[in-house]
Design a protein around this motif. Structure first.
Motif, PDB file in Angstrom:
ATOM      1  N   ALA A 340       0.824  -1.210   0.000  1.00 23.22           N
ATOM      2  CA  ALA A 340       0.000   0.000   0.000  1.00 23.22           C
ATOM      3  C   ALA A 340       0.856   1.257   0.000  1.00 23.22           C
ATOM      4  O   ALA A 340       0.576   2.232  -0.718  1.00 23.22           O
ATOM      5  N   TYR A 341       1.938   1.240   0.794  1.00 22.37           N
ATOM      6  CA  TYR A 341       2.785   2.430   0.919  1.00 22.37           C
ATOM      7  C   TYR A 341       3.423   2.803  -0.411  1.00 22.37           C
ATOM      8  O   TYR A 341       3.301   3.935  -0.892  1.00 22.37           O
ATOM      9  N   TYR A 342       4.101   1.828  -1.027  1.00 23.19           N
ATOM     10  CA  TYR A 342       4.795   2.136  -2.276  1.00 23.19           C
ATOM     11  C   TYR A 342       3.832   2.284  -3.445  1.00 23.19           C
ATOM     12  O   TYR A 342       4.142   2.969  -4.425  1.00 23.19           O
ATOM     13  N   GLY A 343       2.656   1.653  -3.353  1.00 20.90           N
ATOM     14  CA  GLY A 343       1.647   1.873  -4.379  1.00 20.90           C
ATOM     15  C   GLY A 343       1.192   3.317  -4.421  1.00 20.90           C
ATOM     16  O   GLY A 343       0.921   3.873  -5.494  1.00 20.90           O
ATOM     17  N   LEU A 344       1.097   3.952  -3.246  1.00 20.12           N
ATOM     18  CA  LEU A 344       0.708   5.359  -3.179  1.00 20.12           C
ATOM     19  C   LEU A 344       1.889   6.294  -3.457  1.00 20.12           C
ATOM     20  O   LEU A 344       1.735   7.334  -4.106  1.00 20.12           O
ATOM     21  N   ALA A 345       3.072   5.930  -2.970  1.00 23.21           N
ATOM     22  CA  ALA A 345       4.205   6.860  -2.996  1.00 23.21           C
ATOM     23  C   ALA A 345       5.025   6.813  -4.275  1.00 23.21           C
ATOM     24  O   ALA A 345       5.806   7.731  -4.529  1.00 23.21           O
ATOM     25  N   MET A 346       4.843   5.782  -5.116  1.00 28.46           N
ATOM     26  CA  MET A 346       5.718   5.618  -6.268  1.00 28.46           C
ATOM     27  C   MET A 346       5.119   6.093  -7.582  1.00 28.46           C
ATOM     28  O   MET A 346       5.701   5.859  -8.639  1.00 28.46           O
ATOM     29  N   ASP A 347       3.971   6.764  -7.550  1.00 23.84           N
ATOM     30  CA  ASP A 347       3.377   7.264  -8.797  1.00 23.84           C
ATOM     31  C   ASP A 347       2.755   8.629  -8.541  1.00 23.84           C
ATOM     32  O   ASP A 347       1.551   8.825  -8.678  1.00 23.84           O
ATOM     33  N   LEU A 348       3.596   9.590  -8.189  1.00 30.28           N
ATOM     34  CA  LEU A 348       3.098  10.904  -7.791  1.00 30.28           C
ATOM     35  C   LEU A 348       2.554  11.704  -8.963  1.00 30.28           C
ATOM     36  O   LEU A 348       1.760  12.632  -8.765  1.00 30.28           O
TER      37      LEU A 348
END
Length: 530
Positions: A340-348
């Motif tokens: 969840a964290y990198y799913g949100l943070a890796m496509d700004l």
């Protein structure tokens, strides 16, 4: 009695621990840059096809030209044309690409033209990096048990400094991916051994407070990354600036004391005693030095010494009922949190606002989230805090599904809240794993989220190839194309545009959003084209 009592006798959380924890936590300012670097290093600038010199195209700044029609499509100008645009044969950009430089001066995407059919290579950089994180967790986790936490940590700083800076000089995409893989290995070595060495010198009662407060280094690091990326806007310079401080961390890492617990369990009790004497001296507990002898040390750690005679493997995480329950639960928590964290943070870039502003906001939201986590951990304990953070993040992410796409402000706000709760979950699970998992398999966190990326990459290998294939319109088209029943052969791209006629060499362009463009013919006559 155990090692915890020895720590209290040599000063508890004293001056040495303050210095030790601060110096180990400082690299966290740059670890955020390593994990989230691809957002900026591989940012996708606005771009369009570079047209031949004898063509002119208006309003390119507002649209993204991605393909050229092989033949002029005059019938599309008819008001009632019912032609399916997706079925018309197109060709790629034969004359290269033109990239806008207002948001990024240079990225890996613009340098190696990782767009259209090559766009998956942009995401592949992050997948390869996470593969390095997984490999480093397996390798450096084992090496730290054999050679000690400090030795592997020191080496990891040097490896990240040298290879990270070398990646800024990469002459090709392949070379850059190799350097990122090796940098990912070093990042695992830094995080795993840094956390282990930090936790093993902190008394149990201070771990919650110290663990939460030191996680703010990573939070500040996210905001530093945004500032550096905005200032430099060049991927090579950003890569260099993010990695160069590792030389400083390598230089002062020789000051660290090796884990006294590890020294005793590896039959180096005399070295462990000297280390404890050093810590007592720095903490102002010189009177305890004469009282702390090898006999006292062995009496405190008798149970741990007897336990160390048995070697542990990953199988021991699942062999007994209690460890099996804890291990499976921790793996599930690590997977869901990191996913969840990198799913949100890796496509700004998907949020439609400045990528630099989004990085600042995503970093700032961690402050209240982690303070909330600290309060919950102090009063509710680990288990309730962990479950609450995960449930709330899931609720917010699910809620965002039902928000219309045109309500971008609400969608962005919910995404920030979801990211905040996943950050709180990260803080909690690091402490939970430190309490329950580090003595058996310290590589568990990196194995989980590195393995998730590799597993996803393996699944990607089973996806159908879509290069030069007309887009399907129905489910039946998908089944016919990719179920193996009657595959459609790919269309061959033409190497030239249609020539001839009074209008000269005219190419018709297809843009995102299917907007009408105006092109000029060789005589200056205006034409409406798709």
């Amino acid at each position: 009695m155990g090692f915890g009592e020895l720590l209290e006798e040599v000063g508890g959380f004293g001056r040495y621990q303050w210095i030790h924890v601060t110096l180990i936590s400082l690299p966290g300012l740059m670890m955020a840059g390593q994990n989230l670097l691809n957002n900026f290093v591989s940012g996708i600038p606005a771009h369009h096809c570079s047209l031949p010199a004898n063509h002119s195209l208006y309003n390119l700044s507002h649209h993204q030209v991605t393909h050229l029609f092989v033949e002029p499509q005059w019938h599309l100008l008819a008001a009632n044309s019912s032609t399916n645009v997706s079925q018309i044969q197109t060709e790629g950009c034969l004359d290269g690409w033109t990239f806008d430089r207002s948001e990024f001066l240079a990225t890996t995407v613009s340098e190696w033209e990782l767009v259209c059919s090559l766009r998956p290579l942009k995401q592949m950089i992050q997948t390869i990096y996470m593969g390095g994180v997984l490999t480093g967790a397996i390798i450096y986790g084992g090496l730290s048990d054999r050679f000690g936490r400090r030795s592997v940590l020191t080496w990891s700083y040097l490896q990240l400094a040298v290879l990270g800076c070398s990646s800024a000089l990469s002459p090709s995409y392949t070379a850059y991916c190799v350097f990122r893989f090796l940098s990912g290995m070093a990042v695992s070595g830094v995080i795993l051994n840094g956390v282990s060495l930090k936790v093993e010198w902190i008394p149990t009662k201070e771990r919650t407070l110290v663990g939460t407060l030191t996680s703010f280094f990573f939070t500040f690091g996210q905001m530093i990354l945004a500032g550096l990326a905005y200032w430099l806007r060049d991927w090579r310079k950003l890569q260099l600036v993010i990695c160069a401080p590792q030389f400083l961390f390598f230089a002062y890492s020789w000051w660290f004391s090796e884990s006294a617990r590890w020294l005793v369990l590896n039959r180096r009790s005399e070295d462990a005693l000297k280390t404890l004497h050093r810590v007592a001296r720095i903490n102002g507990k010189s009177e305890i030095i004469d009282k702390l002898t090898l006999e006292v040390l062995h009496s405190h750690m008798k149970k741990e010494i007897e336990s160390s005679r048995s070697s542990f493997t990953a199988y021991d995480l699942l062999r007994t009922r209690g460890m099996r329950r804890i291990s499976i639960c921790l793996i599930a928590v690590w997977f869901s949190t990191s996913f969840a964290y990198y799913g949100l943070a890796m496509d700004l870039q998907k949020f439609g606002v400045s990528i630099y502003l989004m990085q600042i906001i995503f970093g700032a939201v961690d402050f209240p989230a982690k303070l909330l986590a600290l309060s919950m951990l102090s009063y509710l304990g680990r288990r309730v805090s962990q479950a609450t953070c995960l449930f709330l993040s899931a609720l917010i992410i699910f809620a965002n599904i039902f928000v219309p796409s045109d309500m971008q402000t609400i969608r962005t706000t919910l995404a920030c809240l979801g990211k905040g709760f996943t950050s709180a979950s990260f803080t909690t699970v690091y402490l939970y794993t430190g309490d329950a998992g580090w003595k058996v398999l310290p590589a568990l966190p990196s194995v989980v989220y590195g393995g998730a990326a590799v597993l996803a990459g393996c699944f990607a290998c089973f996806l159908p190839e879509t290069l030069n294939m007309p887009l399907p319109d129905t489910i039946e088209d998908v089944e016919n194309k990719w179920s193996g029943r009657s595959p459609t052969p790919p269309q061959q791209e033409s190497v030239s545009l249609n020539e001839g006629g009074a209008l000269g060499h005219v190419g018709v362009v297809m843009t995102e959003g299917v907007a009408l463009k105006e092109m000029k013919d060789s005589e200056g006559t205006g034409l409406n084209a798709l």
